[in-house]
Scaffold this active site. Sequence first.
Site, PDB file in Angstrom:
ATOM      1  N   LYS A   1      -7.012  -5.121  -4.990  1.00 44.66           N
ATOM      2  CA  LYS A   1      -5.681  -5.396  -4.460  1.00 44.66           C
ATOM      3  C   LYS A   1      -5.483  -6.896  -4.273  1.00 44.66           C
ATOM      4  CE  LYS A   1      -5.001  -1.021  -1.953  1.00 44.66           C
ATOM      5  NZ  LYS A   1      -4.634  -0.409  -0.648  1.00 44.66           N
TER       6      LYS A   1
ATOM      7  N   ASP B   1       0.858  -1.174   0.000  1.00 47.34           N
ATOM      8  CA  ASP B   1       0.000   0.000   0.000  1.00 47.34           C
ATOM      9  C   ASP B   1       0.906   1.240   0.000  1.00 47.34           C
ATOM     10  OD1 ASP B   1      -2.292   1.622   0.309  1.00 47.34           O
ATOM     11  OD2 ASP B   1      -1.968   1.692   2.469  1.00 47.34           O
ATOM     12  N   LYS B   2       0.336   2.400  -0.304  1.00 51.26           N
ATOM     13  CA  LYS B   2       1.144   3.613  -0.298  1.00 51.26           C
ATOM     14  C   LYS B   2       0.921   4.433   0.966  1.00 51.26           C
ATOM     15  CE  LYS B   2       0.065   7.429  -2.367  1.00 51.26           C
ATOM     16  NZ  LYS B   2       0.309   8.424  -1.285  1.00 51.26           N
TER      17      LYS B   2
ATOM     18  N   ASN C   1      -8.471  -1.371   4.428  1.00 53.74           N
ATOM     19  CA  ASN C   1      -8.586  -1.660   3.000  1.00 53.74           C
ATOM     20  C   ASN C   1      -7.478  -2.569   2.493  1.00 53.74           C
ATOM     21  OD1 ASN C   1      -6.713   0.389   3.463  1.00 53.74           O
ATOM     22  ND2 ASN C   1      -6.945   1.201   1.396  1.00 53.74           N
ATOM     23  N   ASP C   2      -6.498  -2.864   3.340  1.00 52.07           N
ATOM     24  CA  ASP C   2      -5.401  -3.749   2.938  1.00 52.07           C
ATOM     25  C   ASP C   2      -5.577  -5.168   3.465  1.00 52.07           C
ATOM     26  OD1 ASP C   2      -4.004  -1.552   1.744  1.00 52.07           O
ATOM     27  OD2 ASP C   2      -3.354  -0.937   3.733  1.00 52.07           O
TER      28      ASP C   2
END
EC number: 7.6.2.1
Length: 1228
Positions: free
Chosen positions: A912, A521-522, A935-936
């Site tokens: 993802k 993720d960023k 969200n990851d």
Amino acid sequence: MRPEQPSPTPPLPPSQQTEEAAGAPGMDVPTRLPDPVPSPILRPASANSMRRTRSLRSLMADSPSVTFATNNLRSGSKAESTASSLESFRFHRDGSASGTPASGLGRVSTSRRSASERAGSQRDLRDEDARFVYINDAERTNAPPAGLPDNSIHTTKYTVLTFLPRNLYEQFHRVAYLYFLVLVALNMVPQLGVLSPAAAVLPLAFVLGVTAVKDAYEDWRRHRSDKNENNRTASVLVGGVFVPKCWKEVQVGEVLRVVANETLPCDMVLLSTSDPTGVAYVQTINLDGESNLKTRYAKQETMPTPAEALAGVIKCERPNRNIYGFLATVDIDGRRAVSLGPSNIVLRGCELKNTAWAVGVAVYTGRDTKVMLNSSGAPSKRSRLETHMNRETIMLAVVLFLLCTIVSLLAGIWLGDHGDELGVIPFFRKRDFSDKDKPNATYNWYGAGAEVAFSFMKSVIQFQVMIPIALYISMEIVRVGQAFFMVQDKHMFDDKRQAKFQCRALNINEDLGQIKYVFSDKTGTLTENRMEFRCASVHGADFSDTAAGGGDDDGHSVTGEDGVVLRPKTAVKTDPKLVALLKDGAGATADRARDFFLTLATCNTIVPMIVADEAAAGARLLEYQGESPDEQALVYAAAAYGYTLVERTSGHITVDVFGSRQRYDVLGLHEFDSDRKRMSVIIGCPDKSVKLFVKGADSSMFGVIDKTVNSDVVQATEKHLHSYSSLGLRTLVIGMRELSQEEFQEWQMAYEKASTALLGRGNQLRNVAANIETNLRLLGATGIDDKLQDGVPEAIEKLREAGIKVWVLTGDKQETAISIGYSCKLLTRDMTQIVINSRSRDSCRKSLEDAIAMVNKYQSFSTDPQLRVPLALIIDGNSLVYIFDTDWEEKLFEIAIACDVVLCCRVAPLQKAGIVDLIKKRTSDMTLAIGDGANDVSMIQMADVGIGISGQEGRQAVMASDFAMGQFRFLVPLLLVHGHWNYQRMAYMILYNFYRNATFVFVLFWYVLYTGFTLTTAITEWSSVLYSVIYTAVPTIVVAILDKDLSRRTLLKYPQLYGPGQREENYNLRLFIFIMIDSVWQSLACFFIPYLAYRKSIIDGSSLGDLWTLSVVILVNIHLAMDVIRWNWITHAAIWGSIAATWICVMIIDSIPTMPGFWAIYKVMGTGLFWALLLAVTVVGMIPHFAAKAFSEYFIPSDIQIAREMEKLQDFHDVTHPEVQMSTVSRA
């Protein structure tokens, strides 16, 4: 200003309501749900008026998405202030103002909904699907047939009676254990009794016993924790008085009182709180890992009634695992039932904060509480080595079958050749001559065919250690040891959060040494997720010249009610032109600028707090607390420009505008949700107007902005957004519009109808928000800098040098992601970028075909990997939608694996996971996913190894991960150091266990060939049993935990040394065959050298068996010692101590008079030949291994061996040519 108590946090989005997730089919269930809503009431009404009229707040309380406030408008009730009263709001139309208060504005009539409508709403929760809780009447609530559980919890797996059967049942899920259990059962058959019953059972019993002791200890700790938890006390209403009561005795229907900083004993619906508006703050860190405060509140209908006088019934859904949803109604004294939502329930395990007390009724207790229903760990994963080990185990089983077949066949041949002599041969002697009356009597003789079958089964029992049973328990012990050193590694300690590395999954440590793909993720993973306001575009003008605005001390101080000067805790650099425009400017641009910063100050969920300034004694700071770092940055920016948020209550907010306090009534708030990608607030302003302020992502906002008004401003803002994104800034668009009386009333009625629906409430509230957020006037845009974490560029560079491909999957804009990609050295200027941004299925297909053609073109230019052009694939979420909906995944895979870097922008959480699955399904490469937010989670669980970053977005990612750490840069020591060590050690330990057991079995096999295939053995049965348990087990465990083939600094200096794990050089079929050949040779040396020396002597079998036992143990330990790289006193003690322990055990066994080899070892040790043979066996047996080791290191050295020689020959810091060429060719 009220420093002693924080203001309530605004409500949560309608789209994330979860009442519809209660279990009815066809409900719309969001993927992730935020925290519930606070009280929307402006000020508490009097007790009498509360009883007379149901307030607007009580109607809206169960909706976490939209809130608005009203005063009591009934005749005779006095508004708190004229300025804040909704009746005094004047709506401006066509430039004229109405001097008459808008009738009905802000008021909700309880008679608007017909009885049939109300009944229909009630029928949504059917009686058969509901639980009925009678307030203050636990006896009636728990009366049969309710069968509700008490409040005790039991997290233990076993009881005293169930421990043994259940634990054995769980352990025998391992097929290897069943194999050994079958062998023990076979050995109990009289015809197959090779070993004594005790000796046959001991190996399996030892392994089962060690595991059982570990499980029992863990369960005892859980039992102790449960006991402490169940015996905690709570204040329960009994006979009109709150009395202490153990948690385990609390029942559904009882009323409880919780005070500040206490933990809630059960799930309970709030009835009243110390706050006049019914607000209560809870911390849910024990539930979902998030430390930020959540707002819950009591219904207006239950607030005025004392707890002891309160009576009614709650009709709620049955217990379920959804911690973000709650569906219920409450009927007080036979009045109309009022709906309850997730913001009205507080859950077990939460702590009451910043609230003096709260009273509630228990609705779920014990095992029915949501925290207990959600008590489950991360999904179990198996390591790659353990999976490959099954292949070698099957091969060993085949070898075992062949050995047994050979023995049984040769036994059959021997029996056929000596059939006439079997009657008198001592071992067989099938004739029984003891009874003269029965001349043809025989012993237990079943015929030659049966004897052959018996020989086969006896061989299986005799050679059973070919499958190493001790290997499984050894692997568990080694993984625990490796995890201990990873957790204690100071290089992976996060100083900022004072957090250690966490090893949450013990069974995949070695997978860390074989990673080929890293999916990251960023935001919050590569970046700090600590936002800094950098620039703004206001009414088409760019204000980004913050360098001229002063130093870090820029900020607008305000004066508190007690005269103390309050300064924002975080300073923000300002643009002097924009400050001057806000203070003294006139015209449209100045007006839009003021509305712009008013939006930043009001359209948020931030709670202002007054804290002491640690740097200056007596000074006070204004700290903004909130769940979103973006919102915090925007509110601090508004304060720096003169719009300081100083107070928030459940119904209004106070903003200090350049020293002038202004109060804004919060009439409604639509929180951010992932569908709308924006949030909005309806504000009643001091000038009696009602305004809608909206902020959100540009992709969402430009669709609801009226572009016909000031189109030049829209175009200029779009250019500024592109410029900000190119700098790597996160952007938001700001808009607003004024609402007329009719628009507000229409929204108000629609909201009431949606918020009181028991099913489908989330969809209805989303529609209400979408309908009001239209035809907005564009105010401007913001640019926020999310700084990279320390060491991220260097970490990515190290990973790429190690041959690991790093893919970044983010929800940010493409320009922002590309800019961050360059900043963290993921993208380089010499890379050729392949960009796929498709808005249709056909264009996506064409883009994929063009990309494949480009990849093939560049690959054909250069066949030399060192000269090829690096490629980077950049793809957005829309294109992935088309790809995953069709059969184009193979095309994407073909492009992606040819690229050095893949950057996916605007991707959803499930996309993802889809990208990770794309690689897992089509390659055998190991994947790792790392992220910090909810969200990851899907990505983390999909990958072979999942790592959670404990950052600013809660702990959902950590709780779903296999490993957890504080910074992305810790990935380098984790993979390149610990991953390399773990893989190398575990691979060697598995092969060594196969080798040492095979050597022993082959010695037994050679002996069988010289004893008429009778499955007798000179080695005592106890030595056979103890061989894998005591004689050779400890050294391999110690070496697998402590040995290091290379130092940390060498592994970090040369990331290419990570390659052997990716290429499986330390564990492969070739190495397995080599060690099996080596074991055959060493078994030949162990058996035949003593055999040839004593073949014409009168030595007994037991003495020879002792010599063989000692020879094998010494040989395999010397073999291990030759492969040890780094010695320490523990390794010395383990290896040489095991040899000494073997000697002691053999002497003890031979000292027992009842044993067949009584005193044998003492006799044979007294001869010089015994010691000479031990030396000869060791030398001859080690010749091939020593020769192969010397040859490989001097003539075909591996990268590891080259680096190790470099460490030996010279100090690391004296190396003058650090760039050592590392091989990339697989030696597997």
